[in-house]
Design an enzyme around this catalytic site. Sequence first.
Site, short mmCIF file in Angstrom:
data_model
loop_
_atom_site.label_atom_id
_atom_site.label_comp_id
_atom_site.label_asym_id
_atom_site.label_seq_id
_atom_site.Cartn_x
_atom_site.Cartn_y
_atom_site.Cartn_z
N SER A 151 0.84 -1.20 0.00
CA SER A 151 0.00 0.00 0.00
C SER A 151 0.87 1.25 0.00
O SER A 151 1.59 1.53 0.96
CB SER A 151 -0.92 0.01 1.22
N HIS B 214 -1.04 -1.13 -4.41
CA HIS B 214 -2.34 -0.83 -3.79
C HIS B 214 -2.39 0.68 -3.52
O HIS B 214 -1.51 1.23 -2.84
CB HIS B 214 -2.51 -1.64 -2.50
N ASP C 212 -4.65 3.77 -2.14
CA ASP C 212 -5.79 4.09 -1.28
C ASP C 212 -6.24 5.53 -1.47
O ASP C 212 -5.51 6.47 -1.14
CB ASP C 212 -5.39 3.90 0.19
N MET D 173 -8.87 8.39 -0.34
CA MET D 173 -9.78 8.74 0.77
C MET D 173 -10.27 10.16 0.61
O MET D 173 -9.48 11.05 0.28
CB MET D 173 -9.03 8.62 2.10
N HIS E 271 -8.18 1.45 -4.51
CA HIS E 271 -9.20 1.22 -3.48
C HIS E 271 -9.82 2.57 -3.14
O HIS E 271 -9.19 3.41 -2.51
CB HIS E 271 -8.49 0.59 -2.26
N MET F 266 -12.08 4.84 -1.12
CA MET F 266 -12.82 5.03 0.13
C MET F 266 -13.47 6.41 0.03
O MET F 266 -13.08 7.37 0.70
CB MET F 266 -11.86 4.93 1.32
N MET G 181 -12.01 -5.76 4.24
CA MET G 181 -11.29 -4.86 5.15
C MET G 181 -11.14 -5.53 6.51
O MET G 181 -12.11 -5.94 7.13
CB MET G 181 -12.07 -3.54 5.33
N GLY H 73 -9.40 3.97 6.61
CA GLY H 73 -9.09 5.37 6.90
C GLY H 73 -7.63 5.62 7.20
O GLY H 73 -7.13 6.71 6.94
N PHE H 74 -6.95 4.62 7.72
CA PHE H 74 -5.57 4.84 8.14
C PHE H 74 -4.75 3.57 7.94
O PHE H 74 -5.27 2.46 8.10
CB PHE H 74 -5.53 5.21 9.65
N GLY H 75 -3.47 3.76 7.64
CA GLY H 75 -2.54 2.65 7.66
C GLY H 75 -2.10 2.37 9.09
O GLY H 75 -2.36 3.17 10.00
N GLY H 76 -1.48 1.24 9.29
CA GLY H 76 -0.85 0.94 10.57
C GLY H 76 -1.79 0.58 11.71
O GLY H 76 -1.42 0.68 12.88
N ASP I 232 -7.19 -6.56 3.44
CA ASP I 232 -6.57 -5.23 3.56
C ASP I 232 -6.69 -4.69 4.98
O ASP I 232 -7.79 -4.42 5.46
CB ASP I 232 -7.28 -4.29 2.57
N GLY I 233 -5.52 -4.52 5.62
CA GLY I 233 -5.49 -3.88 6.93
C GLY I 233 -4.83 -4.74 7.99
O GLY I 233 -5.31 -5.82 8.30
N GLY J 239 0.81 -2.33 4.15
CA GLY J 239 1.34 -0.97 4.18
C GLY J 239 2.49 -0.86 5.16
O GLY J 239 3.66 -0.93 4.80
#
Length: 215
Positions: A7, A32, A34, A36, A65, A67, A136, A141-144, A174-175, A196
Amino acid sequence: MPIIAPSVLSSDFLNLGRDVAMINESEADWFHVDVMDGVFVPNISFGFPVIKAIRKAAAKPLDVHLMIVEPDRFLSQFKDAGAAHLSVHFEACPHLHRTVQRIRELGMKAGVAINPHTSVSLLADIITDVDIVLVMSVNPGFGGQKFISQTIHKITALRKMIAESGSPALIEIDGGVDLNNASQLISAGADALVAGQTVFSSPDPRTTISQLKKA
Ligand code: DX5
Ligand code: ZN
């Protein structure tokens, strides 16, 4: 072997060219990407200029992706920006069948993403029309973020639905994917792993990608 999709959200934007080159040279399969909008999710990432810049340097397909709310407004622009796969959120599409048809008509693979709370069973009447289901395993909304382990059973349920329906869909997770949970996700039936933080916080991202590939 699983498909690995690093990601770009977790890359170093000051050194984006370097990170894109690293992915090109690695065993990764897809980029990937993302997107948003600050409405569907509580964060804003990047848009068309950045995607076009990645496309210029990327030697592998862009797995985009979305969002965002009302993705139908932008489908052809994502095609023009270089998306090979376009995933929209189930929760953001009141006319999902129309949306996935349009994505395919534009010449992209059509994906449907589902939030952690959205039941796989809701995909029963669309599963034969999609190329990717993006499960998901964090709230988008956020990586990590931390992997939500209750999402593993959704992969198993989807695998069964895909087998029974004859759908061509790939399952992408993903995630919070890391070297500890990757093999469990593959065993459950995931075809593609998004990663990511696991990749970009590694001192040796290329080796980490190889390790995920062997999971
Ligand atoms: C989350 C994004 C993910 C994210 C994954 O909203 O959809 O693709 O970048 O990042 P990690 O692997 O760090 O959870
Ligand atoms: Zn994503």
